[in-house]
Each structure stands twice: as structure tokens, then as C-alpha cells.
Design a protein around this motif. Sequence first.
Motif, PDB file in Angstrom:
ATOM      1  N   VAL A  51       0.863  -1.181   0.000  1.00 22.36           N
ATOM      2  CA  VAL A  51       0.000   0.000   0.000  1.00 22.36           C
ATOM      3  C   VAL A  51       0.901   1.232   0.000  1.00 22.36           C
ATOM      4  CG1 VAL A  51      -1.796   1.266   1.229  1.00 22.36           C
ATOM      5  CG2 VAL A  51      -1.815  -1.233   1.222  1.00 22.36           C
ATOM      6  N   TYR A  52       0.746   2.094  -0.995  1.00 20.48           N
ATOM      7  CA  TYR A  52       1.574   3.294  -1.135  1.00 20.48           C
ATOM      8  C   TYR A  52       0.761   4.524  -0.726  1.00 20.48           C
ATOM      9  CZ  TYR A  52       4.427   0.143  -3.953  1.00 20.48           C
ATOM     10  OH  TYR A  52       5.184  -0.907  -4.395  1.00 20.48           O
ATOM     11  N   GLN A  53       1.407   5.381   0.012  1.00 19.12           N
ATOM     12  CA  GLN A  53       0.786   6.637   0.454  1.00 19.12           C
ATOM     13  C   GLN A  53       1.740   7.794   0.159  1.00 19.12           C
ATOM     14  OE1 GLN A  53      -0.102   6.823   4.624  1.00 19.12           O
ATOM     15  NE2 GLN A  53      -1.444   8.589   4.425  1.00 19.12           N
ATOM     16  N   LEU A  54       1.261   8.766  -0.621  1.00 16.96           N
ATOM     17  CA  LEU A  54       2.068   9.925  -1.006  1.00 16.96           C
ATOM     18  C   LEU A  54       1.589  11.145  -0.217  1.00 16.96           C
ATOM     19  CD1 LEU A  54       4.233  11.214  -2.797  1.00 16.96           C
ATOM     20  CD2 LEU A  54       2.465  11.577  -4.541  1.00 16.96           C
ATOM     21  N   ARG A  55       2.511  11.722   0.549  1.00 20.44           N
ATOM     22  CA  ARG A  55       2.205  12.894   1.358  1.00 20.44           C
ATOM     23  C   ARG A  55       2.919  14.109   0.749  1.00 20.44           C
ATOM     24  NH1 ARG A  55       3.440  10.181   7.337  1.00 20.44           N
ATOM     25  NH2 ARG A  55       1.879   8.492   7.158  1.00 20.44           N
ATOM     26  N   LEU A  56       2.127  15.104   0.362  1.00 22.25           N
ATOM     27  CA  LEU A  56       2.657  16.298  -0.295  1.00 22.25           C
ATOM     28  C   LEU A  56       2.566  17.493   0.635  1.00 22.25           C
ATOM     29  CD1 LEU A  56       1.094  15.911  -3.864  1.00 22.25           C
ATOM     30  CD2 LEU A  56       3.413  15.317  -3.119  1.00 22.25           C
ATOM     31  N   ASN A  57       3.586  18.346   0.576  1.00 21.85           N
ATOM     32  CA  ASN A  57       3.614  19.602   1.326  1.00 21.85           C
ATOM     33  C   ASN A  57       3.242  20.732   0.360  1.00 21.85           C
ATOM     34  OD1 ASN A  57       4.069  21.777   2.984  1.00 21.85           O
ATOM     35  ND2 ASN A  57       6.091  21.080   3.688  1.00 21.85           N
ATOM     36  N   LEU A  71       5.589   3.481   2.114  1.00 22.80           N
ATOM     37  CA  LEU A  71       5.215   2.126   1.701  1.00 22.80           C
ATOM     38  C   LEU A  71       4.740   1.348   2.924  1.00 22.80           C
ATOM     39  CD1 LEU A  71       5.035  -0.262  -0.255  1.00 22.80           C
ATOM     40  CD2 LEU A  71       7.471  -0.700   0.184  1.00 22.80           C
ATOM     41  N   ARG A  72       3.544   0.820   2.828  1.00 23.30           N
ATOM     42  CA  ARG A  72       2.984  -0.003   3.898  1.00 23.30           C
ATOM     43  C   ARG A  72       2.576  -1.363   3.327  1.00 23.30           C
ATOM     44  NH1 ARG A  72      -0.990   4.165   7.274  1.00 23.30           N
ATOM     45  NH2 ARG A  72       0.640   5.673   7.871  1.00 23.30           N
TER      46      ARG A  72
END
Length: 367
Positions: free
Chosen positions: A284-290, A300-301
Motif C-alpha cells: 500500500v503506497y501513500q504519497l504525502r505532499l507539502n 510504503l505499507r
Amino acid sequence: MVDTGTRGDTPGELAAPSALTSVVVHASGAVCTRLVRLEPAAGESAVSVRVPGLPPALFEHSLRARVVSGPPGLRVTDIRLDFGATLRRGDELPNVRLDLEDAEDRQSRLRDRRDRLAAEIEEVAGFRAEPPQPRRGDPPRWAPVESILTLAGFVDSRLALLHQRLRTAEEELAAADHDVDVLWHRLDQASSALSTDRALPSVSAVLTLAPGARNAASPAGESDEADAGPTAQATPTAQAAQVTPAARTAPAGEGAAAPVPGAESTPVALELEYQVPGAAWAPVYQLRLNGRSGAGTLVLRACVAQRTGEDWTGVRLGLSTADLLRSAGLPELRSLRIGRSQPEPAASSWREPRRGWGVVRGLRRRR
């Protein structure tokens, strides 16, 4: 309920608890590792140790055992699986299961009552007044009209009463069928974490430990292993189901350990490894943007799902993309030669030995 095992039927067989220590989840299936701790005792003969609490769905050919620590020379010489069943008491079952069993008992009684009433109605409806056949030359006999009418009235009144009872039994049976269907639906919708079966399958590993001098050719510190493959198949006696009453004991990994003969009073630790189906994981991919700086972080989970029948709480977990069901053997590479081309050598074929060759070989062996 935790099944920690009991003393086996074989004389000298001991029971030892185990604890699940690590799990490696693959693309399909998982490899589980259990740790068994024993207390050694003086003795030189081989002894069988029973390790209960294994999942029923494990692959038998994948079962392995090795000595992690213990007296010098202690090794595992044989390992096999033993299948059985554990009966659960009524207070250990959920209320939905108990209500379902009561409803099924009532349904069975009503069905038997309906069948008996239907058979009695068929029997009563067959009552007929049959006068004896007159002999040839005898005068006509007087017809017992009153008796025939009395029998007909009895049959009508009895059939009316039986039909009323049959209608009542069918209505009660229809209500019982509805109750059974509702309870089965509730049981299917219940959580799978709580087992609702009256009998639970149990699988135990029976190991044979034997003390002795370690092979001089093996390096120091190397662990001995026993593979439950073609050389250690489970016997038909071990595969036969054995039903034993449930016993409330300490959880696996706690309580007194089983004594095992050894040369020294040194703690012994065994490691069991086996493969089980019913486990998988997905990335499971999570993209955190500023929003201010425009920088981002990719996390990556892993999403792990399992239905192996074991509790993985507090267990060291690992992930792998390999497939357990696919062969991992190294391919045999053909040799390459640089130079003038040469024809490939012909494959050697079998031919029948000459007559009397077996007698000559026997004489050589005797010498």
C-alpha cells in the motif's frame, strides 16, 4: 481455549508446549516458526516429544525441526504429524451455536411427529368393512348396516382429529425451519475469530530426540534437522483421528516444560518450521505532499491478511515476494565450449547385463 497437549498413548512420550515466534508472509502462504523449550533430564535412550497446537492446514512435507541449543550431540532423528479432534464443552460454545443446536433438535422432533401422523392417517384411511365371502348355495346373509356405519363414523372422526394434529405439526415445523434458517444466518454472519464448531481439529508434531556424539564432519555449532518429507511420512496410525475431551490448561509457552533425556542438565530449545496456506500481503503506497514547499514523501505499507487458524499477535513478522508453491531449485546450466564445433556426445543408454553377472557380483561382495 488453548490446547497444550497431553501425555501420549505411547509409553515414554512427553508433551511440550510451543510458542509462535516469527512468521514470513509470502505472496501466497506463510512460513511459521515455533520455539519449544524443554528441561533436560539424565538419560541415554531416545524419547518422543509431542508438540501440540499446530494449525490443521499446514503442509506436511514442509515440517522441519532442529535443535537450537542443548546438550552436545542432541539431535532430532524423526518427526511426524499426529491428527486428532478435541471436544468442546457446552459452556465454551457461543450462545448462537447453543441456540442453533436446540432449534435443530426441536426441528427433528417435529419432523418425526409429522411423519408419524401422516403414517397413522394412511393406516386409518385404509379401514374397510369386508364381510366374509358366502359359500356356493348358501342363502344371502343379513348385512350388518349398524356396524358398517359405526366403523365409518369412527374413521371420519379419527381422520378429522389426525388431520387437525397434522396441520398443527406442519405449522410448528414451518416455524422451526424458519428459526433454524435465521440462526444459521446469524452463525454465518458471526466473527470468524471465534470458533463455533463442537469439535476442533488438533494437529501435533511428534519428535524423536536422541543423544549421541555429533558427526565429526559437521562443523561446530551446526544444528541438526529432521525433515518430514519422503523419509519421515506420517504413519496411518498417526493420521487416524482421536477424539479426546477438552482440558483447560495453561496457554502455550507457559507452565512447566517436559523433561527430555540428555547428557547434561542444560536447557534445550527446539525450533519447528512449517508452511501454511491462507495468508497473503499486498503493498500500500501513500504519497504525502507539502503544499508550501512542494516536497513529498512516499510511504510504503503492507496490508497483511491471514486465516491460518493461528494468532499472530506479538509475533515477529516478515514479508517476501517469493511464491511458496513454485519450485526454487537452481536450473542446470549447460557448459559452453569455444573452439571448433564438435558433435554432442551420445547419451548413455541402458543395456541388459551379461548372463551370470549377478553371480559374479555376489561372489565379489562375499570376498
